[in-house]
Write a protein that holds these residues in place. Structure first.
Motif, PDB file in Angstrom:
ATOM      1  N   ARG B 168       0.834  -1.205   0.000  1.00  0.00           N
ATOM      2  CA  ARG B 168       0.000   0.000   0.000  1.00  0.00           C
ATOM      3  C   ARG B 168       0.862   1.245   0.000  1.00  0.00           C
ATOM      4  N   THR B 649      -6.505  11.908   1.267  1.00  0.00           N
ATOM      5  CA  THR B 649      -6.965  10.999   2.319  1.00  0.00           C
ATOM      6  C   THR B 649      -6.573   9.581   1.970  1.00  0.00           C
ATOM      7  N   ARG B 650      -6.814   9.244   0.729  1.00  0.00           N
ATOM      8  CA  ARG B 650      -6.475   7.894   0.297  1.00  0.00           C
ATOM      9  C   ARG B 650      -4.963   7.685   0.373  1.00  0.00           C
ATOM     10  N   TYR B 651      -4.243   8.682  -0.048  1.00  0.00           N
ATOM     11  CA  TYR B 651      -2.785   8.605   0.000  1.00  0.00           C
ATOM     12  C   TYR B 651      -2.297   8.395   1.434  1.00  0.00           C
ATOM     13  N   LEU B 652      -2.820   9.222   2.305  1.00  0.00           N
ATOM     14  CA  LEU B 652      -2.361   9.115   3.698  1.00  0.00           C
ATOM     15  C   LEU B 652      -2.709   7.757   4.277  1.00  0.00           C
ATOM     16  N   ALA B 653      -3.909   7.278   3.949  1.00  0.00           N
ATOM     17  CA  ALA B 653      -4.287   5.964   4.467  1.00  0.00           C
ATOM     18  C   ALA B 653      -3.276   4.932   4.000  1.00  0.00           C
ATOM     19  N   LYS B 654      -2.907   5.034   2.725  1.00  0.00           N
ATOM     20  CA  LYS B 654      -1.973   4.049   2.193  1.00  0.00           C
ATOM     21  C   LYS B 654      -0.627   4.132   2.890  1.00  0.00           C
ATOM     22  N   VAL B 655      -0.134   5.353   3.028  1.00  0.00           N
ATOM     23  CA  VAL B 655       1.208   5.423   3.608  1.00  0.00           C
ATOM     24  C   VAL B 655       1.198   5.175   5.115  1.00  0.00           C
ATOM     25  N   LEU B 656       0.053   5.332   5.716  1.00  0.00           N
ATOM     26  CA  LEU B 656      -0.002   5.084   7.163  1.00  0.00           C
ATOM     27  C   LEU B 656      -0.332   3.643   7.499  1.00  0.00           C
ATOM     28  N   ALA B 657      -0.671   2.866   6.470  1.00  0.00           N
ATOM     29  CA  ALA B 657      -1.084   1.476   6.746  1.00  0.00           C
ATOM     30  C   ALA B 657      -0.019   0.736   7.540  1.00  0.00           C
TER      31      ALA B 657
END
Lengths: 389, 803
Positions: B168, B649-657
């Protein structure tokens, strides 16, 4: 007998939020024109119903209103009212206080503007009744003074007294000219025209203390019909009736237990939409896995939009899935993912991951609660779909 | 959970064989190729599914004997004893039977999954199944990887999640690069947004421009108002001037009239009554004079008549003549009548007609001959008829008839003649023929005279009428006699009367004449009185005066009219103008008019230009209004912001996974890991005979600490990173951790540990220690130990060679 229109929070020039830049052309135009169309309709209704006054208790404009079209629309509207013998009472609120200086000379003389101090203006109706209007304009964004205290008690020499108040219920010293309903009742006026809250609501009957709500909804939370209040005295005091004026409407539709994407689209197409509708879809209950997967990858909204692309009346702008499933706590895990997500998002500054190249407003968004919540939701969706794969 | 027995129906080299297992430490002895691994593979196959053969090179364990693939395990769990039977490789059927009740589980797969849950197959394999290759692999790991691998064993699921989270993160980074000038989608979107933002001042400038235009428009409008006013004033001036110019000729006329009239100023008005009076005087004077003249003439006439001898009036003379004529005719006529009457009296029948020649002949002739002839013929006729023939006789008869008729006729004619001339006979008649003819001539003359008489009578009566002596009606019936008589009477009377009458008339006339003269004199006096009032003596002068007066009046009226037409104001102005400029006035007027017109032209030009400017302003303002302006820009910005918010938001979710995964598994306090580490520490201490006491996890790295040495200082514990350990110790560490995991995980239902030849490369001492530990562990949890070590083939060990 006295009749007037109460239109708070017109917010002319205020952009719609939450729309994508790939909005179809017809909707782009509708959105661009919506505020102006609503305003023109307001003026038409005022003239048709031959009211005596039009009241704007704050936030008529967005910011300083620095758009030629906006000013021209206002001036045209005011002149039309002037020709029909209708006068305008106007005060500035927390969003348009900056316009106070610039518009003083630009508007025709049937427009009466309240100053920064509480003022009482006495005017005559067509049939010769005397009406006193009391109001004030914001000097800054927050307006923490106790403004209600400056309002005089009912003036006995006039036939009606109407208060214009832009603010929210609260404790003295709170933002937005905080007031109490009791405080207003003590003044013994015949009607209070409130502004600031975008939801139409009658706070008190006899005398009526009411928010008219905004003239045109601006985001997906401001759903349903929007417009202004027509206030008339039909023998039992001043009573408001709602005038539906907004050309574009936001609407939220709940679909529970849909079986598939096709089923979802069927149900959406069968709904009735009044005029141009920007639609928010809430899926509840059991949701098919493919829909969940699409949502997690961000494709679900696109697919719904594609399916409805030939419709002129409705355009979906938001999809939310409320699943009853809990995020599983994986083996060896200290906590379930939900907790982990919360702690991760709470524990760090999201903006660290965003370079300076990212626009300031976006960075601010993620510094706010709204942004953090959105990231949390996205992570939940991500983990509910992935992980197991 | 413990495995009680294994029944293989067909798997690898085994077919239809059952192994009963010890529920704690169970050694399975067998040299290489004895089928040890097969059994282990079988156990795993029943629990998790037989190998599908998707990957090439996978061992499929198809039974050589051809017996049914698969088999069953009898498990004893906390919930009871169950047989798990899995048959068939490609289409395996799974049955789980509760041995206590002999009931088949409705959902065997789920039952199995629940048994192992929350672990999955991979977890089980990783944790509970040891083999030689893994250990040797451990030895090859680098220091960092070693930690990771070790740590990853402490959270096997985390590893999977971490991998997933890394994917992700990669996806996220594909969307957005942190550095400047990235070309990834979000970087591009950012730049688009910034470009939009940069348009803001442009829009604001447009708005300022609009404000300026508004102001200018207002001032232009004001200017235009003024210009229009000036124009209007000018137009007024021009129209006035034009009217003056138009009025000028009339004014000139008026002046002329003023100048011409008044050559003889008469003080007094001459009233129209006076003029009429004078006229009347003139007329009556005229009439009187005429009368006077006529009178005088008549007088003269009469005097002349009296003086001269009387003459018969002409009329009388004429009448006398006519009368004479008439009388003559009558006389003559009477004479003839008398003669004729006398002659005619001789005859009996009056005057006969004269005989014509024929008649005379006839009279002489006798018809005896004819008669006799006739008679003879007749007799002859009769004879003939009677004798010869009738027709001939008849013919002769006819002749006879004719002859007789003729004779008769002649006889008749003679008779007539006789009658006429009776009483005379024929011969006398013939003698008198000439007289008769004469008589007849006289008759004719009498007739002619009749006619003449009538004419003369008429003549006379006409003249009587003419001279108005008689009225017509009186005498139309009169006979000539009467007429003659009357006329004679009248003539006689006339002669006597006329003389007296004339004297009388003359006297009357003279009197009348005198009256007239007096009247005339009075008249003349009155007239002179009137005339003298006006300073004239002659009538002619008076009339001239009247004319002049009239002319003056007319002129005055005309001037008045002109004055009215022009109007007082204009008149005054023209007056002033004339006083100033005299003859040049017209020229002056024209000149001024021209000036004004030019001025108007100029003003109109200005007006046009201002209007053009206004139009230009308006069109530019309209453009600005039609343009969406700042509001539209803000909408576009809002739209892009919304898109960016969603994308980021989607980006942050991915990098924070990854962080989330780490959070979920690592945390600040990972009690499971602590538990595992504690247990592992115990094990490593045991395995190293107390040399290494403690295994710690700090910042993602493992640290092993030595036991405190009594010989050294109290707090001089040595801590080693795993990299610093010897290979052998590392092996032991690995084992300890694995065992600790197997031990601490899944506490509710401990799963059997399957160890397959895992101690091969340990040295004897370590092997001893490990075995001892394993047997200790087996007290709590079933351990199945595959080996080819003869030494272990004791007691309850299963010797595969025996099967």
């Amino acid at each position: 007998m006295l009749s007037f229109i109460h239109a708070g929070d017109v917010h002319l020039g205020n952009p719609f939020t939450g729309l994508s830049k790939n909005l179809p052309k017809s909707f782009q135009e509708a959105v661009a024109d919506a505020g102006y169309v609503a305003f023109d309709r307001l003026i038409q209704q005022a003239i048709q119903k031959q009211v005596d006054f039009v009241l704007f208790p704050g936030d008529l404009l967005h910011g300083a209103g620095q758009t030629a079209r906006l000013q021209a629309t206002l001036v045209k509207g005011f002149l039309a009212l002037k020709e029909a013998g209708i006068q305008v009472l106007l005060s500035f609120g927390n969003h348009d206080y900056q316009a106070y200086e610039t518009v003083q000379n630009a508007w025709p003389d049937n427009v009466h503007i309240f100053s920064h101090e509480v003022q009482e203006k006495v005017l005559m109706t067509r049939s010769g009744e005397r009406v006193a209007f009391v109001g004030f304009s914001y000097a800054d964004r927050s307006e923490r003074r106790d403004r209600l205290a400056d309002f005089p008690v009912r003036n006995e020499s006039v036939d009606y007294e109407v208060g214009l108040y832009h603010g929210a219920v609260g404790q003295v010293g709170d933002d937005y000219a905080a007031f109490s309903i009791e405080g207003m009742l003590q003044k013994n006026y015949d009607y209070w025209a409130l502004g600031h809250i975008h939801i139409r609501e009658i706070m008190h009957e006899q005398p009526v203390i009411a928010y008219s709500g905004n003239l045109q909804g601006l985001n997906r939370k401001e759903t349903g019909p929007k417009g202004a209040l027509l206030v008339e005295d039909r023998g039992q005091g001043l009573e408001p009736t709602f005038l539906d004026l907004a050309p574009v409407r936001f609407q939220t539709v709940e679909i529970a237990d849909c079986l598939s994407f096709l089923d979802l689209m069927e149900q959406l197409k069968q709904e009735k939409y009044d005029g141009q509708t920007l639609l928010s879809v809430e899926l509840k209950g059991t949701i098919p896995a493919d829909l969940q997967a699409d949502q997690a990858s961000g494709r679900l909204l696109d697919k719904i939009q594609l399916s409805l692309s030939d419709s002129d009346t409705v355009w979906p702008i938001y999809v939310n899935l409320t699943t009853s499933q809990q995020l599983v706590k994986p083996a060896f895990a200290q906590m379930d993912f939900e907790q982990a997500i919360q702690q991760t998002v709470a524990g760090q500054s999201l903006t660290d991951s965003l370079s300076d190249e990212v626009p300031l407003s976006i960075r601010e968004y993620f510094a706010r609660e709204e942004g953090r919540t959105a990231v949390q939701e996205a992570l939940k969706e991500l983990f509910s779909e992935g992980g197991e794969a | 959970m413990k495995i009680e027995s294994i029944h293989i129906s067909g798997f690898g080299k085994w077919s239809d064989v059952t192994f009963d297992l010890n529920d704690q430490w169970q050694v399975v002895f067998g040299p290489n190729e004895a089928g040890k691994s097969t059994v282990k593979a079988f156990i795993l196959g029943v629990l998790f599914g037989f190998p599908k053969g998707r990957k090439a090179g996978n061992q499929l364990y198809v039974p050589r004997s051809g017996a049914q693939y698969g088999g069953s395990l009898v498990l004893s769990t906390k919930k009871g004893r169950f047989r798990v039977e899995r048959l068939g490789r490609t289409k395996s059927s799974l049955t789980v039977t509760a041995l206590d009740s002999d009931l088949e589980m409705p959902n065997p797969e789920k039952w199995l999954a629940d048994l192992i849950a929350p672990l999955e197959e991979s977890d089980f394999r990783q944790v509970y199944s040891f083999d030689e290759s893994e250990l040797s692999a451990v030895a090859d790991l680098t220091a960092d990887d070693f930690d990771q691998v070790l740590l990853s064993y402490t959270r096997p699921q985390a590893q999977r999640f971490l991998k997933w989270a890394s994917d992700r993160q990669e996806e996220g980074q594909a969307l957005f690069a942190q550095g400047k000038n990235g070309k990834r989608p979000l970087n591009l979107a950012n730049r688009e947004y910034q470009e939009l933002l940069a348009q803001r001042p442009v829009e604001q400038e447009k708005y300022s421009r609009y404000q300026r235009l508004l102001k200018e428009q207002k001032s232009l409008n004001d200017d235009l108002e003024q210009v229009k006013q000036s124009e209007q004033e000018l137009l007024n001036q021009i129209s006035e001037q034009e009217s003056l110019a138009k009025a000028w000729p009339l004014f000139e006329q008026s002046l002329k009239l003023q100048n011409d009239g008044g050559s003889k100023t008469v003080d007094q008005e001459i009233q129209p009554e006076i003029v009429q009076q004078v006229q009347r005087f003139e007329q009556s004077e005229k009439w009187l004079s005429e009368q006077q003249e006529a009178n005088q003439e008549k007088v003269n006439q009469l005097r002349a008549v009296l003086d001269e001898p009387k003459e018969k009036n002409q009329d009388q003379l004429m009448i006398a003549d006519f009368l004479e004529e008439l009388m003559a005719i009558r006389t003559k006529k009477q004479e003839f009548v008398q003669q004729l009457t006398n002659f005619a009296a001789q005859f009996d029948h009056g005057l006969p007609k004269t005989l014509s020649v024929q008649e005379q002949e006839r009279a002489n002739k006798s018809s005896v001959l004819t008669t006799s002839l006739g008679g003879m013929a007749l007799v002859l006729a009769i004879i003939v008829v009677a004798t010869f023939s009738a027709p001939l006789g008849l013919g002769i008869g006819l002749v006879a008839a004719v002859l007789l008729a003729k004779a008769y006729r002649d006889y008749q004619a003679r008779q007539v003649i006789f009658d006429r001339y009776q009483p005379f006979n024929l011969a006398e008649a013939i003698e008198k023929q000439d007289d008769v003819a004469l008589a007849w001539q006289k008759q004719a003359k009498i007739q002619a005279l009749d006619k003449e008489e009538t004419l003369a009578k008429k003549q006379l009566s006409d003249s009587l009428l003419f001279y108005q002596i008689i009225d017509q009606g009186d005498f139309t019936n009169w006979s000539s006699d009467r007429l003659v008589e009357w006329t004679n009477n009248w003539l006689q009377s006339q002669e006597s009367a006329s003389a007296d009458k004339t004297e009388q008339v003359l006297n009357e006339l003279l009197t009348a004449g005198q009256t007239l003269a007096k009247k005339l004199a009075d008249q003349k006096q009155s007239l002179n009185q009137v005339l003298s009032q006006y300073g004239v003596s002659q009538l002619v002068d008076f009339y001239q005066l009247v004319d002049e007066k009239k002319a003056d009046e007319t002129a005055q009226e005309k001037r008045q009219l002109i004055h009215e037409q022009i109007g007082q104001k204009r008149y005054d102005r023209l007056q002033t103008l004339f006083q100033k400029y005299g003859e040049q006035s017209a020229f002056q007027l024209e000149g001024k008019l021209k000036n004004l017109r030019q001025h108007l032209q100029a003003i109109r030009e200005e007006e046009r230009s201002k209007q053009q400017q206004l139009a230009n302003h308006q069109s530019e303002m309209n453009r600005l209004i039609a343009d969406g302006g700042l509001a539209q820009l803000e909408q576009q910005l809002a739209n892009q912001e919304s898109d960016l918010e969603v994308a980021y938001t989607r980006y942050l979710a991915k990098v924070l996974a990854k962080d989330v995964v780490n959070q979920a598994f690592l945390g600040q306090e990972d009690s499971l890991s602590e538990q595992v580490l504690e247990q592992a520490s115990a094990y490593i201490a045991q395995l190293t005979r107390g040399r290494y006491q403690e295994l710690k996890l700090e910042k993602g790295h493992l640290f092993l600490s030595e036991a405190a040495d009594e010989t050294k200082m109290a707090d001089s514990k040595q801590t080693f990173q795993t990299a610093e350990l010897s290979a052998g110790t590392r092996d032991l560490l690995f084992l300890s951790l694995r065992l600790a995991l197997a031990n601490t995980l899944h506490e509710e239902e401990p799963l059997p540990i399957l160890i397959d030849d895992a101690l091969v490369h340990l040295d004897a001492e370590r092997r001893e220690a490990t075995l001892a530990l394993l047997q200790e562990v087996a007290l709590d949890q079933q351990v199945l130990f595959w080996t080819f070590d003869e030494k272990l083939n004791t007691g309850q060990a299963i010797n595969l060679l025996e099967y």
